[in-house]
Write a protein that holds these residues in place. Structure first.
Motif, PDB file in Angstrom:
ATOM      1  N   ILE A   1    -110.240 105.175 -29.191  1.00 18.70           N
ATOM      2  CA  ILE A   1    -109.346 104.259 -28.487  1.00 18.70           C
ATOM      3  C   ILE A   1    -108.953 104.860 -27.134  1.00 18.70           C
ATOM      4  O   ILE A   1    -108.589 106.042 -27.044  1.00 18.70           O
ATOM      5  N   TYR A   2    -109.033 104.037 -26.115  1.00 15.32           N
ATOM      6  CA  TYR A   2    -108.673 104.450 -24.755  1.00 15.32           C
ATOM      7  C   TYR A   2    -107.589 103.521 -24.215  1.00 15.32           C
ATOM      8  O   TYR A   2    -107.495 102.354 -24.608  1.00 15.32           O
ATOM      9  N   ALA A   3    -106.793 104.045 -23.305  1.00 18.49           N
ATOM     10  CA  ALA A   3    -105.794 103.238 -22.600  1.00 18.49           C
ATOM     11  C   ALA A   3    -105.807 103.663 -21.140  1.00 18.49           C
ATOM     12  O   ALA A   3    -105.663 104.862 -20.838  1.00 18.49           O
ATOM     13  N   ASP A   4    -106.005 102.708 -20.260  1.00 18.21           N
ATOM     14  CA  ASP A   4    -106.086 102.981 -18.821  1.00 18.21           C
ATOM     15  C   ASP A   4    -107.133 104.054 -18.510  1.00 18.21           C
ATOM     16  O   ASP A   4    -106.931 104.935 -17.667  1.00 18.21           O
ATOM     17  N   GLY A   5    -108.248 103.981 -19.244  1.00 18.48           N
ATOM     18  CA  GLY A   5    -109.340 104.919 -19.007  1.00 18.48           C
ATOM     19  C   GLY A   5    -109.149 106.291 -19.607  1.00 18.48           C
ATOM     20  O   GLY A   5    -110.018 107.152 -19.487  1.00 18.48           O
ATOM     21  N   GLU A   6    -108.008 106.517 -20.267  1.00 14.50           N
ATOM     22  CA  GLU A   6    -107.720 107.822 -20.868  1.00 14.50           C
ATOM     23  C   GLU A   6    -107.875 107.750 -22.385  1.00 14.50           C
ATOM     24  O   GLU A   6    -107.445 106.784 -23.018  1.00 14.50           O
ATOM     25  N   PHE A   7    -108.494 108.783 -22.963  1.00 16.03           N
ATOM     26  CA  PHE A   7    -108.668 108.831 -24.412  1.00 16.03           C
ATOM     27  C   PHE A   7    -107.312 108.980 -25.092  1.00 16.03           C
ATOM     28  O   PHE A   7    -106.498 109.823 -24.713  1.00 16.03           O
ATOM     29  N   VAL A   8    -107.093 108.154 -26.114  1.00 17.82           N
ATOM     30  CA  VAL A   8    -105.837 108.205 -26.863  1.00 17.82           C
ATOM     31  C   VAL A   8    -106.048 108.860 -28.226  1.00 17.82           C
ATOM     32  O   VAL A   8    -105.362 109.822 -28.582  1.00 17.82           O
ATOM     33  N   ALA A   9    -107.006 108.332 -28.998  1.00 17.32           N
ATOM     34  CA  ALA A   9    -107.216 108.864 -30.341  1.00 17.32           C
ATOM     35  C   ALA A   9    -108.499 108.298 -30.941  1.00 17.32           C
ATOM     36  O   ALA A   9    -108.987 107.249 -30.518  1.00 17.32           O
ATOM     37  N   ARG A  10    -109.020 109.017 -31.925  1.00 19.38           N
ATOM     38  CA  ARG A  10    -110.082 108.477 -32.776  1.00 19.38           C
ATOM     39  C   ARG A  10    -109.438 108.138 -34.107  1.00 19.38           C
ATOM     40  O   ARG A  10    -108.793 108.983 -34.733  1.00 19.38           O
ATOM     41  N   VAL A  11    -109.610 106.890 -34.554  1.00 14.72           N
ATOM     42  CA  VAL A  11    -108.900 106.414 -35.736  1.00 14.72           C
ATOM     43  C   VAL A  11    -109.886 106.109 -36.862  1.00 14.72           C
ATOM     44  O   VAL A  11    -111.073 105.862 -36.625  1.00 14.72           O
ATOM     45  N   ASP A  12    -109.377 106.126 -38.086  1.00 12.33           N
ATOM     46  CA  ASP A  12    -110.234 105.888 -39.249  1.00 12.33           C
ATOM     47  C   ASP A  12    -110.831 104.491 -39.219  1.00 12.33           C
ATOM     48  O   ASP A  12    -112.044 104.322 -39.384  1.00 12.33           O
ATOM     49  N   PHE A  13    -109.980 103.486 -39.046  1.00 11.72           N
ATOM     50  CA  PHE A  13    -110.429 102.089 -39.003  1.00 11.72           C
ATOM     51  C   PHE A  13    -109.610 101.333 -37.979  1.00 11.72           C
ATOM     52  O   PHE A  13    -108.396 101.539 -37.883  1.00 11.72           O
ATOM     53  N   ALA A  14    -110.266 100.456 -37.239  1.00 17.13           N
ATOM     54  CA  ALA A  14    -109.562  99.697 -36.215  1.00 17.13           C
ATOM     55  C   ALA A  14    -109.976  98.230 -36.256  1.00 17.13           C
ATOM     56  O   ALA A  14    -111.165  97.903 -36.212  1.00 17.13           O
ATOM     57  N   PHE A  15    -108.977  97.350 -36.360  1.00 17.76           N
ATOM     58  CA  PHE A  15    -109.188  95.921 -36.159  1.00 17.76           C
ATOM     59  C   PHE A  15    -108.891  95.668 -34.681  1.00 17.76           C
ATOM     60  O   PHE A  15    -107.723  95.584 -34.275  1.00 17.76           O
TER      61      PHE A  15
END
Length: 295
Positions: free
Chosen positions: A211-225
């Motif tokens: 997951i990224y926000a404004d081009g910056e990496f935020v986190a890698r998550v188990d599952f994402a809808f």
């Protein structure tokens, strides 16, 4: 001066040790050794693992065996079986094999090219090994174990699909069903189970999404809808490390700041998997209704 007894190997045939003078016949009934199979022993102080049991199975004198399934996976470095699980083997065609406690002997067809020499018996090559993993046991476990085999790169989804194509072996339908549900991105068996249960509930999040926000990496998550901007995380056991807990809180805050909701699933919750799926379904509906509607 009293002579020191020779050290025993980790696993050995009892009659050989007696013949070589390393042990006496009475020693085989005493506290110094532990019997793994009839005639095959290990020293009492040796930790008995599934891999050790596989090596012991190779010494039973049943040379017409092929180590396969979860046992072969253990030998190849993927821990799919515990020390208490029976060793999985296939008896080669035309060979008589005596059944022994702790040895799960299957009498099924196996191609000559599907196994190779190992110890004093044979071991299934990766694709045959994976087939026997995918085709046996409950479906969810088969998928979870298949995920681990694929993640360890013992084989690939493409090679497995090719191997299963056109086959008519017993269990082939189950193997194809399990392979279709496998995903090497899974990082643990509980994640695999949760993913499969969501699949059958018609919930299809993206696993291990970055997951990224404004081009910056935020986190890698188990599952994402992604459409609902909902994260589902399997919250494994903490090991008493405050630093890990602190990092996770920072990560959660960053996800929420980026506009994502988080729904947690714990090991304790998975005791009632139907309730877990109902809660996830509810979280998806709530996240969907909370999304702004564009006119």
């Amino acid at each position: 001066m009293r002579m020191r007894r020779p050290e025993l190997p980790e696993v050995f045939v009892g009659r050989d040790a007696v013949r070589e003078g390393v042990l006496t016949a009475s020693d085989l009934r005493g506290p110094r050794v532990r019997r793994l199979y009839r005639g095959v022993y290990c020293p009492t102080g040796v930790r008995v693992s599934h891999e050790l049991r596989c090596r012991a199975a190779a010494l039973t004198g049943e040379g017409a065996l092929v180590l396969t399934g979860r046992s072969a996976a253990v030998v190849r470095g993927v821990e799919l079986a515990s020390a208490s699980d029976p060793v999985e083997v296939i008896a080669l065609p035309g060979c008589r094999v005596n059944r022994r406690p702790g040895l799960n002997v299957r009498r099924v067809a196996i191609d000559a090219g599907d196994h190779e020499p190992w110890e004093t018996i044979s071991i299934a090559r990766p694709e045959r090994m994976a087939f026997d993993v995918l085709s046996t046991g409950p479906l969810i476990r088969a998928v979870a174990d298949g995920d681990r085999v694929l993640r360890a790169k013992l084989t690939t989804e493409t090679r497995m699909a090719s191997y299963l194509e056109g086959r008519h072996d017993h269990g082939i339908v189950r193997a194809r069903e399990a392979l279709a549900l496998c995903d090497p991105r899974a990082e643990s068996p509980p994640e695999s189970e949760l993913r499969v249960r969501m699949h059958f509930a018609d919930l299809h999040p993206e696993p291990q999404l970055h997951i990224y926000a404004d081009g910056e990496f935020v986190a890698r998550v188990d599952f994402a809808f992604e459409e609902e901007r909902l994260v589902v995380e399997y919250d494994g056991e903490w090991h008493g490390r405050r630093s890990a807990l602190a990092r996770d809180r920072v990560r959660q805050n960053a996800l929420r700041k980026a506009g994502w909701q988080i729904h947690f699933v714990t090991k304790e919750m998975m005791v009632n998997p139907n309730a877990v799926i109902d809660e996830i379904y509810g979280a998806v509906l709530r996240a969907r209704s909370a999304r702004p509607r564009h006119l």
